[in-house]
Scaffold this active site. Structure first.
Site, mmCIF file in Angstrom:
data_model
loop_
_atom_site.group_PDB
_atom_site.id
_atom_site.type_symbol
_atom_site.label_atom_id
_atom_site.label_comp_id
_atom_site.label_asym_id
_atom_site.label_seq_id
_atom_site.Cartn_x
_atom_site.Cartn_y
_atom_site.Cartn_z
ATOM 1 C CB SER A 76 -2.286 3.426 -0.273
ATOM 2 O OG SER A 76 -2.667 4.534 -1.070
ATOM 3 C CE1 TYR A 82 1.858 2.726 -3.825
ATOM 4 C CE2 TYR A 82 -0.370 3.589 -3.892
ATOM 5 C CZ TYR A 82 0.814 3.402 -3.227
ATOM 6 O OH TYR A 82 0.964 3.897 -1.956
#
Length: 361
Positions: free
Chosen positions: A214, A227
């Site tokens: 990401s 995350y």
């Protein structure tokens, strides 16, 4: 004192003006100096600037140069997290291109909609299997399933795409250790577990490992620590694996998507509400007291505003993953994201933290 948003806007504008001045005055002088050092005594500043600008245009605007393409015929790809989102779309995309697709679905045994849709294609090249990347047993069963369904297991498995992942939010003091472990168990350890299990088959084929990280694997953000921690781990695991696999002829690539919430539905208002309720309910009393409900509700409203944001088409991510699988010389990293996120990532990873912190936080 000016409100923080106005201060941030002023800083961004000021930074843009400063960068413009530096490029406008400093770059021509630097280019002319370099040209003279190379022996071009009559070099024109204008010509130097034009050359640099043309190189920039070539880098940004021109499509990727062909780097060779592998033959797809009889090649098999294993994809995790095919119930929805990128994984589901990628399974259909690669099947359409002619690959044999092993689509791992978390909810296959529970008749999940995503798994059912893939099965209803009734194609011998679409093989749907039950897979929870957190389960050693299911991952081991998946390896045996792949071996049993390959035309020739000695030739190996061409590619593994570690796509399965979860997303959540919460400030550090509101995020429990259990939450940190749960997110990393899927995003990081699920990637490691699946890769280790299938790597012998990938090595036999001199194939590919493609891991989805990401933009938050390259830069942190408030409210997203659990995350970000998991995706940072995916980044460095992929780098280490790439170094180790080079002698074996295995290519290892990272795909770092930007904001695709609208396209994948990974973050919904219902999920935000349920997560927020759990975060507040399980927070220690001292944290509830010090932060206050008003502050907490404001941040929840911010997360709710992200629902439906970002790019609405997963095509850029699918194209990058496909390139990593079929190109003879794939890139190390792919960045399918909107320009403003790409710029932010470059600023936060290359400029001193004192500058990037002022600009974005």
């Amino acid at each position: 004192m000016a409100p923080l948003p106005y201060v941030r806007v002023a800083l961004l504008v000021g930074f843009s003006v400063l960068l413009t001045l530096v490029l406008g005055f400093g770059l021509p002088a630097a280019l002319n100096f370099l040209a003279r050092c190379c022996g071009f005594s009559d070099a024109s500043v204008t010509e130097c600037v034009v050359v640099v600008y043309l190189l920039f245009i070539l880098y940004v605007a021109v499509p990727r140069l062909p780097r060779g393409t592998v033959k797809i015929e009889s090649k098999a790809v294993f994809i995790t997290g095919c119930d929805s989102g990128f994984g589901h779309a990628l399974a259909k995309h690669l099947h359409k291109k002619g690959f044999i697709v092993f689509a791992g679905c978390l909810l296959k045994e529970k008749d999940g909609d995503g798994a059912k849709e893939l099965q209803e294609m009734h194609s011998e090249r679409m093989k749907v299997l039950q897979l929870d990347v957190c389960s050693d047993e299911q991952v081991a069963n998946a390896v045996e399933f792949v071996k049993a369904n390959l035309e020739d297991s000695e030739k190996g498995l061409w590619a593994l795409v570690n796509n399965a992942g979860v997303s959540t939010f919460g400030e550090v003091e509101f995020t429990s250790m259990e939450n940190y472990k749960q997110v990393s168990e899927v995003n990081l350890w699920g990637t490691v577990r699946t890769t280790k299990a299938l790597l012998p088959l990938i090595r036999r084929a001199k194939g590919r490992v493609v891991n989805l990280a990401s933009m938050y694997g390259r830069m942190g953000n408030a409210l997203r620590s659990s995350y970000c921690v998991s995706k940072y781990g995916v980044e460095v695991f992929t780098d280490c694996l790439r170094y180790e696999m080079k002698p074996w002829g295995v290519k290892v690539a990272l795909v770092e998507p930007g904001n695709f919430v609208a396209a994948t539905g990974i973050l919904s208002r219902e999920l935000v509400a349920a997560t927020a309720d759990k975060l507040w309910r399980e927070a220690p009393p001292v944290v509830q007291e010090d932060y206050g409900k008003a502050h907490f509700d404001q941040l929840v409203a911010l997360m709710r505003s992200y629902c439906g944001s970002g790019q609405k088409d997963v095509a850029p991510v699918l194209e990058d993953i496909t390139d990593a699988i079929v190109s003879q010389r794939p890139f190390t990293r792919y960045n399918p994201m909107e320009p403003h996120w790409w710029i932010r990532m470059q600023v936060m990873t290359h400029l001193p933290a004192a500058i990037s912190d002022r600009l974005y936080f």
